[in-house]
Write an enzyme that holds these catalytic residues in place. Structure first.
Site, PDB file in Angstrom:
ATOM      1  N   ASP A 101       0.830  -1.161  -0.113  1.00 54.30           N
ATOM      2  CA  ASP A 101      -0.006   0.057  -0.095  1.00 54.30           C
ATOM      3  C   ASP A 101       0.873   1.405   0.196  1.00 54.30           C
ATOM      4  OD1 ASP A 101      -2.472   1.743   0.618  1.00 54.30           O
ATOM      5  OD2 ASP A 101      -1.416   2.128   2.303  1.00 54.30           O
ATOM      6  N   TYR A 125       2.914  10.244   0.481  1.00 51.61           N
ATOM      7  CA  TYR A 125       4.066   9.720   0.923  1.00 51.61           C
ATOM      8  C   TYR A 125       5.288   9.845   0.337  1.00 51.61           C
ATOM      9  CZ  TYR A 125       0.613   6.634   3.189  1.00 51.61           C
ATOM     10  OH  TYR A 125      -0.451   5.868   3.473  1.00 51.61           O
ATOM     11  N   LYS A 144      -3.573   5.850  -3.478  1.00 54.48           N
ATOM     12  CA  LYS A 144      -4.854   6.512  -2.923  1.00 54.48           C
ATOM     13  C   LYS A 144      -4.929   7.830  -3.848  1.00 54.48           C
ATOM     14  CE  LYS A 144      -3.574   4.776   1.673  1.00 54.48           C
ATOM     15  NZ  LYS A 144      -2.408   4.303   1.516  1.00 54.48           N
TER      16      LYS A 144
END
Length: 347
Positions: A64, A69, A95
């Site tokens: 994930d 990030y 995401k």
């Protein structure tokens, strides 16, 4: 050992579960890629790639990440590492909800908790167009043609405060439409939310048809109000849960005497006292506190995977040991009797 090699013992340890609505098989432990995006501290490219490969050797097949990030750094590194591994065996999630825009020349980089982040500004965008652009950008950073699970990132009052109502309406009426189209076109297999508060998942289920939710920091030994009724609703409506941050950002891994974070910040004194109480029960049953933290969510059958940050070989192997550590049923009964966890329908 080559990235794809896996011993028989390791294969026996790592189990899989099924995302109910889609039939996707997911490993019970997932690789949380915030760490290879330099969360809190920098690591180099070689260490990031080796972390992914070591997790693979240990049987982890779910990975994930998110544009947030490291401002795209995590996606780039993860994509490079996974290119060396069989795509048909991987389960990949990323995401939407933040767009990355290049910084002006010589402008300072705001890493938002990520050291040496890439030189981009993160801008929230939960609109139809924003979701589509974010998805396409992620495909390019990851070097893939599809994503298995697509999650809408960080909607909720905890993140957006008074702006939540307007943002939520945009997300449900516009962004969700884009995610549904991507699922219908086969470009993603499952869609959901990736959030730090389960209550917004409960709210979203009144409006839309999601396959799964990733809930971070709110399905733990310290924060488990989610099991009072929401897990029952997920079972009834066949919505699967993926649990991230089972250590509440670190304190349940490092313990009361350590320096672990709590909800990405310093640990309050009252939380330290609760951790000490958990540690006393763990000593009574000879159970490592981090092992209990990893295994607690998996006792609930609507939970399909627990996602943990993994940045080096030793930590990855330690995570596997905690996942496999035997824990007697009486231990969980004692935690319930002492009020640390709530009674709930378990697996």
């Amino acid at each position: 050992m080559a990235p794809t090699e896996l011993s028989g013992v390791q294969r026996a340890i790592m189990k899989t579960r099924t995302i109910d609505s889609s039939g996707i098989q997911i490993s019970e432990l997932g690789f949380g890629a915030a760490g290879i995006g330099n969360l809190y501290r920098p690591i180099d490219n070689a260490h990031a790639l080796e972390a992914v490969h070591e997790a693979w050797r240990q049987g982890v097949r779910y990975f994930d990440t998110a544009p947030h990030y490291g401002a795209g750094l995590s996606e780039r590194r993860l994509g490079l590492a996974l290119q060396e591994l069989p795509r048909e065996e991987q389960l990949l999630s990323t995401k939407v909800g933040r767009m990355l825009e290049p910084l002006a020349s010589n402008a300072p980089v705001d890493g938002e908790g990520f050291a040496q982040a890439a030189p981009f500004i993160r801008r929230y965008d939960y609109s139809y167009d924003g979701v589509m652009r974010s998805f396409e950008d992620s495909l390019q950073r990851l070097g893939v043609g599809r994503i298995d699970i697509l999650l809408m990132h960080d909607i909720g009052r905890l993140t957006h405060g008074d702006a939540h109502d307007e943002i939520f309406r945009t997300a449900m009426e516009s962004g969700f439409k884009a995610m549904t189209e991507l699922r219908d076109q086969g470009l993603v297999k499952a869609i959901g939310l990736g959030v730090n508060e389960w209550q917004v998942c409960d709210e979203a289920m009144n409006h839309t048809d999601f396959d799964c939710f990733m809930v971070a920091n709110c399905f733990t030994l310290l924060e488990n109000g989610i099991t009072e009724r929401f897990t029952d609703r997920c079972r009834r409506e066949r919505v699967s849960l993926i649990v991230a941050a089972p250590f509440n950002s670190g304190v349940l891994a490092k313990g009361s005497s350590g320096s672990g974070h709590y909800f990405y910040g310093d640990t309050p004194a009252d939380v330290i006292e609760r951790v000490k109480g958990l540690e006393a029960v763990c000593r009574e049953y000879a159970v490592p506190l981090p092992a209990a933290a990893v295994q607690f969510p998996l006792r609930h059958d609507c939970v399909k995977s627990v996602v943990i940050g993994m940045t080096d070989d030793a930590r990855i192997r330690q995570n596997i040991d905690w996942y496999a550590h035997p824990i007697p049923t009486e231990f969980w009964h004692t935690l319930t009797d002492k009020g640390f966890i709530r009674p709930g329908r378990e697996a």
